[in-house]
Design an enzyme around this catalytic site. Sequence first.
Site, PDB file in Angstrom:
ATOM      1  N   HIS A 105      22.216 -22.717 -32.940  1.00 36.92           N
ATOM      2  CA  HIS A 105      22.130 -24.110 -32.771  1.00 36.92           C
ATOM      3  C   HIS A 105      22.236 -24.541 -34.411  1.00 36.92           C
ATOM      4  O   HIS A 105      21.441 -24.346 -35.285  1.00 36.92           O
ATOM      5  CB  HIS A 105      20.504 -24.273 -32.356  1.00 36.92           C
TER       6      HIS A 105
ATOM      7  N   GLU B 255      19.562 -26.101 -36.918  1.00 34.45           N
ATOM      8  CA  GLU B 255      18.358 -25.273 -37.629  1.00 34.45           C
ATOM      9  C   GLU B 255      18.767 -24.515 -38.779  1.00 34.45           C
ATOM     10  O   GLU B 255      18.658 -23.171 -38.974  1.00 34.45           O
ATOM     11  CB  GLU B 255      17.968 -24.201 -36.295  1.00 34.45           C
TER      12      GLU B 255
ATOM     13  N   ARG C 249      22.913 -30.219 -32.526  1.00 31.49           N
ATOM     14  CA  ARG C 249      22.207 -29.085 -32.263  1.00 31.49           C
ATOM     15  C   ARG C 249      23.424 -28.038 -31.434  1.00 31.49           C
ATOM     16  O   ARG C 249      23.713 -26.816 -31.480  1.00 31.49           O
ATOM     17  CB  ARG C 249      21.303 -29.284 -31.281  1.00 31.49           C
TER      18      ARG C 249
ATOM     19  N   HIS D  85      16.611 -18.116 -34.091  1.00 32.09           N
ATOM     20  CA  HIS D  85      16.641 -19.915 -34.136  1.00 32.09           C
ATOM     21  C   HIS D  85      15.387 -20.386 -34.932  1.00 32.09           C
ATOM     22  O   HIS D  85      14.945 -19.203 -35.780  1.00 32.09           O
ATOM     23  CB  HIS D  85      16.518 -20.144 -32.496  1.00 32.09           C
TER      24      HIS D  85
ATOM     25  N   GLU E 125      12.115 -17.491 -33.237  1.00 33.05           N
ATOM     26  CA  GLU E 125      11.956 -19.050 -33.653  1.00 33.05           C
ATOM     27  C   GLU E 125      11.474 -18.817 -34.998  1.00 33.05           C
ATOM     28  O   GLU E 125      10.124 -18.502 -34.866  1.00 33.05           O
ATOM     29  CB  GLU E 125      11.299 -19.658 -32.594  1.00 33.05           C
TER      30      GLU E 125
END
Lengths: 309, 94
Positions: free
Chosen positions: A69, A72, A127, A196, A270
Site C-alpha cells: 500500500h 504507508e 494506496r 503494512h 501493521e
Amino acid sequence: ERSTSTFDFASYHTIDEIYSWMDTLVADHPDLVSKLQIGQSYENRSLYVLKFSTGGSNRSAIWLDTGIHSREWITQATGAWTANKIAEEYGQDPSVTAILDGMDIFLEIIANPDGFAYTHSSNRMWRKTRSINAGSHCVGVDPNRNWDAGFGGSGSSSNPCSETYRGPYAHSEREVKAIVDFILGHGNVKSVISIHSYSQMLLYPYGYKTAPAPDHQELNEVAKKAVSDLAAVYGTKYTYGSIVDTIYLADGTTIDWTYDNGVKYSFTFELRDTGCYGFILPSTQIIPTATETWAALLDIMVHVLEHPY
Amino acid sequence: EQLFVGDQVLRITASNEEQIALLRALDEQTELQVDFWRHPGSPGHPADLRVPFPSLQAVKTLLESKGISYSIMIEDLQKLLDEEKKAMAKSRRT
C-alpha cells in the site's frame, strides 16, 4: 563517492533515491546482497528484490515485502532500514548470522512502485496500484485484495472507486503476479512477512474465513513472543491474532494466499501508530519504528530457521 | 498535485454493530469522497476516516445525530503534508 553510510534512514525518500541506494548496498556487500528483478509494474517500473544469501542453491527462504500500500511510507522506510540492518549484522549478530548461514532472505522494499511514485508526485493519499479499470474513471486495484485466496468475497469491494477494490480477477495486478510467480517458482519459501502500516498489529491467516488456520496455535505463539519482544524495545503495544478475528473479514490478502500455497509462517504487520498521524508518521518515527519491528522480525525468522518443515 | 487543505481525519469509535454498519455505508456514499484509513472493525475499536473539507459538516452532523463518538485526529491534513515535504527537502539538502 557514495556509500550506504551517507543514506539518511531517518528521512523519507523517493523511489529513485531508494533504488539508487539499493545499488550502493549491493556494491558495499557484494558477497551477501544481490538485486533481482522479478517483473515490471503496470507503468513499467522495475520490481526489484534484494536477495541476501551466503551461498547454496535454492536454499529455503524467507520473503519480506514492504509498501504494497503505497501511501504507508513508514513501511518502505522500515524496509530500507531493515535491508541495511540485515547486511550489517551478518557476521556480527549470532541470530542473523545463523539465519543467513542456513537460509536466504528476499526483501522487496517497494512492492507497489507505481503507487509509491504517485504518492510523491500527485497524491500523497494513494494506496492502490495505478492500473486503469475498463469502464471506470477510477484507477487502481488494492493489491492486498487481489490474491487468489477467497478472491471476490464480501471482504473486498467490486467497485473500482473503492480503496479496497479487488480488481477484475485474481492476480490481475502485475505487482501481485510477480510475487506469485516468484514464490511458486522458487518453491522453497518457508515464511512470508508482508509489512503494512498502521494500527500496531501482527496478524496471521485467515482473513477470508473465520475457521482457524491448521497451524493457528503455533502461529499464535510465535506472534505472542514477537509482539512481546517488540514491546520490550520502546513499550509499543501490538495486538495479534488472525486477520478475521483481529480486524475484519478481508478477502484476497497476501498472507492468506501464501498460507494456502504451503507457506506455513505467513504473517503481516501493521506498524506503529502514535494516535496522532495515521500513516503520515513523521520521519522522526522511522528509526524507532524500524528498530522495534526488527526485534519482532528476528523472532519470526529465528523460529522459521529452528522449525524446518 | 492534489492538495488536502482543510481535510480532517476523524478517529471514530462505534459502540455497536448498527453504528458500524452506518460507518460502512459512508464508504459507499461516493459524493462524500471519504477515505477510511482504518476500516471499522468491531464495536469499541477505532476507525479512522479522512473527510475532505467540503464533506466535513455533513459527516460530523451525521455522526452526532447518530450518537457516534469521534475525535479529530488530524486537524488539517495539508499542514502535516507540508511539514513532511519540508523535512524531506531539509534532509536532501543535508
